[in-house]
Design an enzyme around this catalytic site. Structure first.
Site, PDB file in Angstrom:
ATOM      1  N   LYS A  33      -2.040  -1.574  -3.899  1.00 40.36           N
ATOM      2  CA  LYS A  33      -2.943  -0.430  -3.841  1.00 40.36           C
ATOM      3  C   LYS A  33      -2.167   0.870  -3.873  1.00 40.36           C
ATOM      4  CE  LYS A  33      -6.034   1.686  -0.587  1.00 40.36           C
ATOM      5  NZ  LYS A  33      -6.594   1.645   0.726  1.00 40.36           N
ATOM      6  N   LYS A  48       0.851  -1.181   0.000  1.00 32.15           N
ATOM      7  CA  LYS A  48       0.000   0.000   0.000  1.00 32.15           C
ATOM      8  C   LYS A  48       0.889   1.235   0.000  1.00 32.15           C
ATOM      9  CE  LYS A  48      -3.623   2.391   2.456  1.00 32.15           C
ATOM     10  NZ  LYS A  48      -4.714   2.272   3.415  1.00 32.15           N
ATOM     11  N   LYS A  94       1.158  10.082   5.336  1.00 31.49           N
ATOM     12  CA  LYS A  94       1.245   8.729   5.898  1.00 31.49           C
ATOM     13  C   LYS A  94       2.538   8.048   5.467  1.00 31.49           C
ATOM     14  CE  LYS A  94      -3.775   8.137   6.423  1.00 31.49           C
ATOM     15  NZ  LYS A  94      -4.901   7.196   6.373  1.00 31.49           N
ATOM     16  N   TYR A 125     -14.849   0.465  -7.430  1.00 28.97           N
ATOM     17  CA  TYR A 125     -16.128   1.147  -7.256  1.00 28.97           C
ATOM     18  C   TYR A 125     -17.017   0.991  -8.481  1.00 28.97           C
ATOM     19  CZ  TYR A 125     -13.549   3.040  -3.341  1.00 28.97           C
ATOM     20  OH  TYR A 125     -12.805   3.147  -2.197  1.00 28.97           O
ATOM     21  N   ARG A 150     -10.925   9.654   1.501  1.00 24.21           N
ATOM     22  CA  ARG A 150     -10.807  10.317   2.811  1.00 24.21           C
ATOM     23  C   ARG A 150     -11.975  11.263   3.037  1.00 24.21           C
ATOM     24  NH1 ARG A 150      -4.206  11.090   2.729  1.00 24.21           N
ATOM     25  NH2 ARG A 150      -3.763   8.844   2.685  1.00 24.21           N
ATOM     26  N   SER A 172     -10.156   5.249  -4.968  1.00 25.53           N
ATOM     27  CA  SER A 172     -11.101   6.342  -5.194  1.00 25.53           C
ATOM     28  C   SER A 172     -10.606   7.362  -6.212  1.00 25.53           C
ATOM     29  CB  SER A 172     -11.399   7.027  -3.865  1.00 25.53           C
ATOM     30  OG  SER A 172     -10.203   7.502  -3.271  1.00 25.53           O
TER      31      SER A 172
HETATM   32  C1  PBG Z   1      -7.227   3.456   5.188  1.00 22.92           C
HETATM   33  C2  PBG Z   1      -7.694   3.186   3.822  1.00 22.92           C
HETATM   34  C3  PBG Z   1      -7.582   4.092   2.768  1.00 22.92           C
HETATM   35  C4  PBG Z   1      -8.184   3.497   1.668  1.00 22.92           C
HETATM   36  C5  PBG Z   1      -8.640   2.226   2.043  1.00 22.92           C
HETATM   37  N1  PBG Z   1      -8.320   2.042   3.399  1.00 22.92           N
HETATM   38  C6  PBG Z   1      -7.068   5.486   2.730  1.00 22.92           C
HETATM   39  C7  PBG Z   1      -5.828   5.884   3.395  1.00 22.92           C
HETATM   40  O1  PBG Z   1      -4.895   5.101   3.573  1.00 22.92           O
HETATM   41  O2  PBG Z   1      -5.786   7.062   3.760  1.00 22.92           O
HETATM   42  C8  PBG Z   1      -8.298   4.157   0.343  1.00 22.92           C
HETATM   43  C9  PBG Z   1      -9.234   3.607  -0.631  1.00 22.92           C
HETATM   44  C10 PBG Z   1      -9.532   4.489  -1.784  1.00 22.92           C
HETATM   45  O3  PBG Z   1      -8.923   5.548  -1.983  1.00 22.92           O
HETATM   46  O4  PBG Z   1     -10.439   4.109  -2.541  1.00 22.92           O
HETATM   47  N2  PBG Z   1      -6.840   2.497   6.011  1.00 22.92           N
END
Ligand code: PBG
Length: 336
Positions: free
Chosen positions: A263, A206, A232, A328, A216, A289
């Site tokens: 991801k 990730k 992060k 999605y 978010r 997203s």
């Molecule tokens: C957080 C989490 C995130 C997403 C899934 N789980 C966002 C982040 O790490 O801030 C993002 C998914 C998306 O953008 O569709 N644990």
């Protein structure tokens, strides 16, 4: 016509023969997106009101539990095999430790029980991370000066959270936090509770990505933190690092993950391919997203063809080596 026929190259190999009709194109097609490959991410809210549209994610909503169950029925009937649930925690339930994450009567566990009762064939993936529950929007517990996330204490909470969600009926827990050692700790804890049939889908690779912005907004981790661009980078992967991503993912495999995830998806196709070759576990790709929002936004401007771009974006993930895709677009594809 004449012009064409009068010129003849002496070519032994003509790759275009295999592209000359839709029949032959279908026959030699290498990758395909099946509806049964897809997992739909869904947002659930605490109140009973009508679904609330998410502005930066067209056609996506925050659902009440009742509407969520209905949505799950429709997805299951359309052939989608799984959903990934994301609770939107009311601000008053957030605190610096994310304590609500381990509440057995929290929104996530209640939603899991409700779906399981009505749509027993649908696979339920529970996201395991603290960001929907912390007042600062980070995925874990902060150090005293707030400058970093503490690893081991966060893993302790994540482990409890995983048990609570497995007991509520999640078929898979999906740690998305990127703490070290969490997969092994969760596996051990699940097994010690007799939950050895609950799987782990590890968000293994990730990246600290700008593509999470709309998500978010959707879960409110940005508004809690007062910024959409939460930093992060001390736990999520550096987008520049390919070897490090594979190393981290293989640790998850060693700790007992059942599936590994990359991801975001589209910008990280090389990582999907590397992981496909480095592991024999199923590989999942999360089309996040921002990837979804990008396709919608450009199509709205008339700059890209919506359906073709959507389909190509998903096909690319399969071609790169993904077995499973979180997207999605799942519902509209299933109903297409
Ligand atoms: C957080 C989490 C995130 C997403 C899934 N789980 C966002 C982040 O790490 O801030 C993002 C998914 C998306 O953008 O569709 N644990």
């Amino acid at each position: 016509m004449q012009i064409g026929n009068s010129v003849r190259m002496n070519l032994l190999k003509r790759p275009r023969r295999l592209r000359s009709s839709s029949a032959i194109r279908d026959l030699v097609q290498e990758a395909r997106v099946e509806i049964t490959d897809l997992i739909a991410p869904l947002f659930v809210k605490a109140d009973d009101g009508a679904p609330v549209p998410i502005e930066s994610m067209p056609n996506q909503f925050r659902f009440s539990i009742t509407d969520l169950v209905q949505e799950c029925k429709e997805l299951c009937d359309a052939g989608v095999r799984g959903v990934a649930l994301f609770p939107v925690t009311p601000d008053e339930k957030k605190d610096p430790l994310g304590k609500e994450s381990t509440n057995p009567d929290g929104l996530g566990p209640r939603a899991l029980r409700a779906i399981n009762g009505e749509v027993p064939d649908l696979l339920l993936f529970a996201d395991i991370a603290l960001d929907p529950f912390t007042s600062h929007g980070h995925d874990g517990i902060l150090t005293e000066d707030g400058s970093d996330v503490v690893n081991d204490a966060t893993v302790e909470t994540l482990t409890k959270m995983a048990i609570v969600h497995a007991e509520a009926g999640a078929h898979f827990v999906a740690p998305s936090d990127m703490m070290d050692g969490r997969v092994g700790a969760i596996r051990k804890a699940l097994d010690s509770k007799g939950l050895n049939q609950t799987g782990i889908l590890a968000y293994s690779a990730k990246f600290a990505s700008a593509y999470y912005g709309p998500f978010r907004d959707a879960v409110g981790s940005a508004s809690a933190a007062g910024t959409r661009s939460l930093d992060k980078r001390s736990y999520q992967l550096n987008p520049a690092n390919r070897r490090e991503a594979i190393r981290d993912a293989l640790l998850d495999e060693g700790e007992g993950a059942d599936m590994l995830m990359v991801k975001p998806g589209g910008p990280y196709l090389d990582i999907i391919r590397d992981l496909r070759e480095a592991s024999s576990l199923p590989i999942a790709a999360y089309q996040v997203s921002g990837e979804y929002a990008q396709i919608h936004a450009t199509a709205k401007l008339g700059w890209l063809d919506y359906e073709k771009t959507r389909n190509e974006s998903l096909l690319s993930l399969k071609r790169a080596g993904a077995d499973v895709i979180l997207t999605y677009f799942a519902k509209e594809l299933a109903n297409a």
